[in-house]
Design an enzyme around this catalytic site. Structure first.
Site, mmCIF file in Angstrom:
data_model
loop_
_atom_site.group_PDB
_atom_site.id
_atom_site.type_symbol
_atom_site.label_atom_id
_atom_site.label_comp_id
_atom_site.label_asym_id
_atom_site.label_seq_id
_atom_site.Cartn_x
_atom_site.Cartn_y
_atom_site.Cartn_z
ATOM 1 N N LYS A 203 0.971 -1.081 0.202
ATOM 2 C CA LYS A 203 -0.017 0.073 -0.121
ATOM 3 C C LYS A 203 0.677 1.349 0.075
ATOM 4 O O LYS A 203 2.166 1.647 0.501
ATOM 5 C CB LYS A 203 -1.005 -0.601 1.095
ATOM 6 C CG LYS A 203 -1.733 -1.294 0.767
ATOM 7 C CD LYS A 203 -2.473 -0.698 2.149
ATOM 8 C CE LYS A 203 -3.809 -1.606 2.326
ATOM 9 N NZ LYS A 203 -4.987 -1.828 3.462
ATOM 10 N N GLU B 215 -20.252 -9.055 7.873
ATOM 11 C CA GLU B 215 -21.429 -7.891 8.880
ATOM 12 C C GLU B 215 -21.578 -9.162 9.545
ATOM 13 O O GLU B 215 -22.738 -9.150 10.004
ATOM 14 C CB GLU B 215 -21.533 -7.119 7.576
ATOM 15 C CG GLU B 215 -20.876 -6.116 7.039
ATOM 16 C CD GLU B 215 -20.043 -6.320 5.973
ATOM 17 O OE1 GLU B 215 -19.586 -5.020 5.755
ATOM 18 O OE2 GLU B 215 -20.442 -7.796 5.790
ATOM 19 N N ARG C 177 -26.137 -5.367 5.211
ATOM 20 C CA ARG C 177 -25.414 -7.071 4.771
ATOM 21 C C ARG C 177 -25.502 -8.171 5.861
ATOM 22 O O ARG C 177 -25.456 -9.318 4.664
ATOM 23 C CB ARG C 177 -23.819 -6.548 4.180
ATOM 24 C CG ARG C 177 -23.763 -5.599 3.530
ATOM 25 C CD ARG C 177 -21.438 -5.889 2.676
ATOM 26 N NE ARG C 177 -22.047 -6.889 1.555
ATOM 27 C CZ ARG C 177 -20.552 -6.617 1.867
ATOM 28 N NH1 ARG C 177 -19.482 -6.198 2.088
ATOM 29 N NH2 ARG C 177 -20.759 -7.790 0.084
#
Length: 643
Positions: A296, A382, A410
């Site tokens: 990243k 979730e 979700r």
């Protein structure tokens, strides 16, 4: 490129990117040599940093996918070959290379391009994304679709190691490696692993092994040996030997068990490794899995060192980096929640905090540090987060699930079946309720009032400001049934937050302004623009606080003492708080004119939050104009003669 390296950007001198400026579509980069592709990567990374620093947006993740994006468009025949970017917050290099380089100046702005892939925006955006863990399912559908239509097209899913924690990704892998009557799909899953460093095995030797295992010779030799040994006692031994030997070289046993041919890990910033490996896999039959390791923020030292803060920065100077604000900004609702969570955990050792991979976004960093044994980041899962909370509640603990409104969608089945049906005391701290501005429709919390208030046993609170948010959370925590407290992204109006853990009167609203003729019932943070509008309308304003249970006594009193009712909310109108008011009035047989104001029945695109609210008529001026249009001039401005 380090943050000191590109002197042209620091001094304001024109930055030369001749190769990048010649790329208007992926077809333009396919004839390029490997050496030219490396130059293109440097120019693309430089442009990306300059562009995002001017508009704001996702940075760390996109800096990490520059070489991978170039290699994919160089090797595959996009858009005929389908590439699906999971979540899509790493798709800026893809947008730049697919004809949207100049449009990057409008990124996430009203009328500009989206920060995520959108099918309506480009033929190269083969699948709209914004939530995680959907790419493998979508690419698998595309692969089987091509098979059914007799088309020789490839489908590629690019998924991050974080998104791979989502159960949906594993459901798709389980299906993808199963032939059944439909046969095995010709598809490629690329795991963009940016959480681990590029260790010594990811070098020349591993590059060679990856190319070997992705090539025809390895596949032919492996299958040939199996066919020879299949009917001999040596077959099972050879099969186990292959699995264990390959497992010593690559960590891909789990993906092999799903039925995918695993290749990697390889350096995701090394085009000399990426290109030939992708070329081999492009022609491979059946489900393939390529593991690439990226970093990243790659190429920009400040983002490499602090990828979290550079994940989604606002505008900044690349030569300097992110600066701390000179003065303390107003407290955000998320910060109010984070402080409340720590204070309540200090007061009650039964509290357990849960987040589905949104520790920073949900304000739980301090909670994790102070109460590590009561902190659970369950990953991008979730559904599991909600049922896990239900299990904790069954044992007498007090779980608090910190979750964005758009992500709670979700876990809806689990909310109904595992929490509400059993009437378990789980608190849902629903962040990012209402519009979220630049992130657009994929992240807008427009539907939580509608999908929560219809569930039995569930209560829904909509605090108007920072202090009320803290009190609402305390009130929710002390109930013995499921409660959701919804609050918006960003700062409140600046109301000081007290340290006490005091409650709101349960199910009770309050009149904040006494006026005439029109009564405005405000739900949540829209109380304040409603109050501004009421000053010009001379209207009464009630801060309702509770969507469910609705303060029917207050509502009935206002309905009987005023000519009309106006409801205001930052959620969708169908099924919203205004609908709850209409239902209650109907039950009591009151026939009073009602105007419901909220988000229209359409997906609201990205843009500045204030501008979007104004376009929806939910700022003070919009509320005033809607009331005047429906009910005429306010009573206070009507002359005695006219009256």
């Amino acid at each position: 490129m380090s943050h000191q390296a590109n002197r042209g950007e620091e001094t304001g001198a024109p930055v030369q990117r001749a190769l990048l400026e010649s790329i208007n579509s992926p077809a333009d980069l396919r004839p390029l040599s490997r050496a030219q592709l490396k130059v293109l990567a440097d120019e693309l990374r430089s442009f990306l940093l300059e562009s995002v620093s001017r508009t704001g947006g996702h940075l760390s993740s996109n800096l990490g996918t520059v070489e991978l994006t170039i290699a994919l468009h160089h090797v595959f025949n996009t858009p005929y070959d389908r590439v699906v970017w999971d979540v899509g917050h790493q798709s800026y290099p893809h947008k730049i290379l697919t004809g949207r380089r100049e449009a990057m100046a409008t990124l996430k702005q009203l009328g500009g391009i989206s920060g995520f892939p959108r099918r309506a925006e480009s033929q190269y955006d083969t699948f709209g994304t914004g939530h995680s863990s959907t790419s493998i399912s979508a690419a698998l559908g595309m692969a089987h679709g091509a098979r059914l239509k007799g088309e020789n097209r490839r489908a590629v899913a690019v998924i991050g190691d974080g998104a791979l924690t989502g159960g949906m990704a594993f459901e798709a892998l389980n299906h993808g490696g199963y032939a059944g009557g439909a046969g095995l799909p010709d598809m490629l899953v690329i795991l963009n692993d940016n959480d681990m460093s590029i260790s010594p095995p990811v070098g020349a030797l591993n590059r060679y092994l990856a190319r070997l295992m992705s090539g025809k010779f390895y596949a032919t030799a492996r299958e040939g040996a199996k066919s020879v040994l299949r009917n001999t006692p040596l077959y099972e031994f050879a099969k186990r030997f292959e699995e264990h030997t390959k497992g010593m070289v690559v960590p891909g046993t789990i993906f092999e068990e799903f039925g995918f041919n695993y290749v990697g890990p390889i350096d995701g910033h090394d085009l000399d490794s990426l290109v030939p490996t992708l070329e081999n896999l492009r022609n491979a039959k059946g489900p393939q899995f390529l593991h690439v390791v990226t970093k990243k923020g790659y190429g920009y030292e400040l983002a490499e060192a602090d990828p979290i803060n550079y994940h989604g920065p606002g505008k900044f100077d690349p030569a300097v980096g992110l600066k701390k604000p000179a003065s303390a900004p107003k407290q955000t609702f998320t910060q109010v929640f984070g402080q409340w969570l720590c204070d309540m955990a200090e007061a009650d050792n039964r509290l357990v905090g849960i987040t589905p991979a949104m520790r920073e976004g949900s304000g739980m960093v301090e909670f994790e540090q102070r109460f590590p044994t009561r902190y659970h980041d369950v990953g991008i899962a979730e559904q599991h987060a909600v049922t896990f909370a239900a299990g904790l509640a069954c044992e007498g603990l007090k779980p608090v699930v910190a979750i964005y409104s758009t992500f709670l969608q979700r876990g809806y089945d689990q909310l109904i079946h595992d929490v509400a049906l059993q009437n378990l005391p789980v608190v849902f701290a629903v962040d990012r309720a209402g519009l979220v501005g630049a992130d657009g429709a994929t992240h807008a919390g427009a539907y939580d009032i509608a999908y929560l208030r219809c569930v039995p046993n569930m209560s829904v609170l909509a605090p108007a400001d920072e202090r009320e948010c803290r009190r609402a959370l305390t009130s929710a925590y002390r109930q013995q049934h499921p409660v959701a407290v919804r609050y918006p992204r960003g700062a409140g109006v600046g109301v000081p937050v007290v340290s006490e853990l005091d409650e709101l009167p349960w199910g009770k609203g309050e009149v904040r302004r006494q006026g005439q003729r029109i009564a405005i019932l405000a739900f949540g943070s829209l109380l304040y623009p409603a109050l501004q509008a009421a000053e010009k309308l001379d209207a009464t304003v009630a801060n309702m606080r509770f969507v469910k249970p609705l303060d029917e006594a207050l509502m009935l009193d206002l309905a009987r003492s005023h000519d009309a009712i106006v409801t205001v909310e930052d959620g969708c109108l169908p099924g919203g708080a205004g609908g709850a008011v209409l239902e209650a009035l109907s039950r009591h047989g009151l026939n009073v004119p009602v105007l419901t104001l909220g988000l229209p029945d359409e997906f609201i695109e990205h843009g500045d939050h204030g501008k979007l609210m104004a376009l929806c008529g939910l700022d003070a001026a919009g509320i005033e104009q809607s009331v005047l249009k429906r009910f005429g001039v306010p009573l206070s401005v009507v002359s005695p003669a006219a009256a």
